[in-house]
Design a protein around this motif. Structure first.
Motif, PDB file in Angstrom:
ATOM      1  N   VAL A  50       0.863  -1.186   0.000  1.00 51.17           N
ATOM      2  CA  VAL A  50       0.000   0.000   0.000  1.00 51.17           C
ATOM      3  C   VAL A  50       0.899   1.235   0.000  1.00 51.17           C
ATOM      4  O   VAL A  50       2.097   1.135   0.271  1.00 51.17           O
ATOM      5  CB  VAL A  50      -0.961   0.048   1.218  1.00 51.17           C
ATOM      6  N   LYS A  51       0.308   2.403  -0.270  1.00 53.30           N
ATOM      7  CA  LYS A  51       1.106   3.624  -0.251  1.00 53.30           C
ATOM      8  C   LYS A  51       1.414   4.033   1.190  1.00 53.30           C
ATOM      9  O   LYS A  51       0.833   3.497   2.134  1.00 53.30           O
ATOM     10  CB  LYS A  51       0.400   4.743  -1.017  1.00 53.30           C
ATOM     11  N   MET A  52       2.314   4.984   1.350  1.00 50.37           N
ATOM     12  CA  MET A  52       2.676   5.496   2.672  1.00 50.37           C
ATOM     13  C   MET A  52       1.487   6.227   3.280  1.00 50.37           C
ATOM     14  O   MET A  52       0.874   7.074   2.626  1.00 50.37           O
ATOM     15  CB  MET A  52       3.824   6.487   2.568  1.00 50.37           C
ATOM     16  N   PRO A  53       1.167   5.922   4.535  1.00 49.74           N
ATOM     17  CA  PRO A  53       0.063   6.635   5.175  1.00 49.74           C
ATOM     18  C   PRO A  53       0.488   8.032   5.613  1.00 49.74           C
ATOM     19  O   PRO A  53       1.662   8.278   5.894  1.00 49.74           O
ATOM     20  CB  PRO A  53      -0.252   5.765   6.392  1.00 49.74           C
ATOM     21  N   GLU A  54      -0.467   8.903   5.651  1.00 46.23           N
ATOM     22  CA  GLU A  54      -0.247  10.228   6.229  1.00 46.23           C
ATOM     23  C   GLU A  54      -0.332  10.096   7.752  1.00 46.23           C
ATOM     24  O   GLU A  54      -0.673   9.039   8.279  1.00 46.23           O
ATOM     25  CB  GLU A  54      -1.325  11.205   5.731  1.00 46.23           C
ATOM     26  N   GLN A  55      -0.088  11.189   8.453  1.00 43.75           N
ATOM     27  CA  GLN A  55      -0.193  11.206   9.903  1.00 43.75           C
ATOM     28  C   GLN A  55      -1.597  10.765  10.333  1.00 43.75           C
ATOM     29  O   GLN A  55      -2.592  11.186   9.756  1.00 43.75           O
ATOM     30  CB  GLN A  55       0.099  12.611  10.424  1.00 43.75           C
ATOM     31  N   ARG A  56      -1.672   9.888  11.340  1.00 42.09           N
ATOM     32  CA  ARG A  56      -2.920   9.353  11.899  1.00 42.09           C
ATOM     33  C   ARG A  56      -3.772   8.627  10.862  1.00 42.09           C
ATOM     34  O   ARG A  56      -4.992   8.684  10.888  1.00 42.09           O
ATOM     35  CB  ARG A  56      -3.715  10.451  12.607  1.00 42.09           C
TER      36      ARG A  56
END
Length: 189
Positions: A50-56
Motif C-alpha cells: 500500500v502507499k505510505m500513510p499520512e499522519q494518523r
C-alpha cells in the motif's frame, strides 16, 4: 515449529449491540526510522503493498497494510505466516539506512468490533472524539482502551480494528464486551 495460538483462541462476543471478536494471529512489524526517508518509505510500501500513510492514517488492502503510529514509527501488517520473510525483506532493503524493524506479531492481540453500534462501543472505552465527522474509515488513533494502551482504526464503516499488548488481551476483550452489553445503546451517533 508449532502453530501460532492467539491470545484468546479467537474469542467472540456476539450477544450485544456490537460483535467483539479476536481475529487471531496477525503479522505485525514495527518499523522505526525517518519516515521522510525515501529508502524507508520504499521498503515499507514494498512490504505492505500500500502507499505510505499520512499522519494518523492506516491504509490496508486485504491482510496487508501500514499504520502511522508516531512521527518515526510505522506498524506494517501482513499475514502471520509472512511476517518473518517480510521482516527479512525489510532488513535487506534497509541495510544501509538508520532504521529498526522488529517482528511484534506474538506480542500483540487484535480485535474487531463490528456492527451498527460499533462506534458507540468504542466511544465508551476510548478518550477519542468518534463523531462520524471527526473519525472516519482509514484513520488511526494510538490511545487507551479503558486503562491500557491500544491503537484502533476503521478499515470500513461500522468496523474497528483494535491492537493491544497480548498481556492485556483478556482485559480488553472484557471491557469491549461490557461496553457492548444488550440494551446499552446511548444514541450518541
Amino acid at each position: 515449529m508449532s502453530d501460532p495460538v492467539s491470545a484468546l483462541n479467537n474469542a467472540t462476543y456476539a450477544a450485544g449491540i456490537a460483535e467483539i471478536k479476536e481475529i487471531g494471529p496477525v503479522g505485525m512489524i514495527t518499523l522505526r526510522g525517518d519516515l521522510s526517508s525515501k529508502p524507508v518509505q520504499k521498503a515499507a510500501m514494498a512490504a505492505a503493498g500500500v502507499k505510505m500513510p499520512e499522519q494518523r492514517q492506516c491504509l490496508t488492502d486485504g491482510g496487508k497494510g501500514i499504520a502511522w503510529m508516531s512521527p518515526d514509527e510505522l506498524l506494517i501488517m501482513c499475514p502471520y505466516s509472512d511476517a518473518l520473510a517480510t521482516l527479512d525483506d525489510l532488513n535487506t532493503a534497509l541495510a544501509k539506512s538508520h532504521a529498526l524493524a522488529v517482528n511484534v506479531s506474538d506480542a500483540r492481540a487484535v480485535f474487531e468490533v463490528s456492527g451498527p453500534y460499533a462506534r458507540e462501543v468504542m466511544a465508551k472505552v476510548a478518550p477519542v472524539d468518534l463523531a462520524p465527522s471527526q473519525f472516519t474509515a482509514g484513520m488511526i488513533r494510538r490511545t487507551r482502551i479503558a486503562q491500557v494502551p491500544a491503537a484502533f482504526w476503521m478499515p470500513q464503516d461500522d468496523v474497528f480494528r483494535v491492537v493491544c499488548f497480548r498481556s492485556v488481551a483478556q482485559y480488553v476483550f472484557d471491557v469491549l464486551s461490557i461496553a457492548a452489553q444488550p440494551g446499552s445503546e446511548v444514541g450518541a451517533f
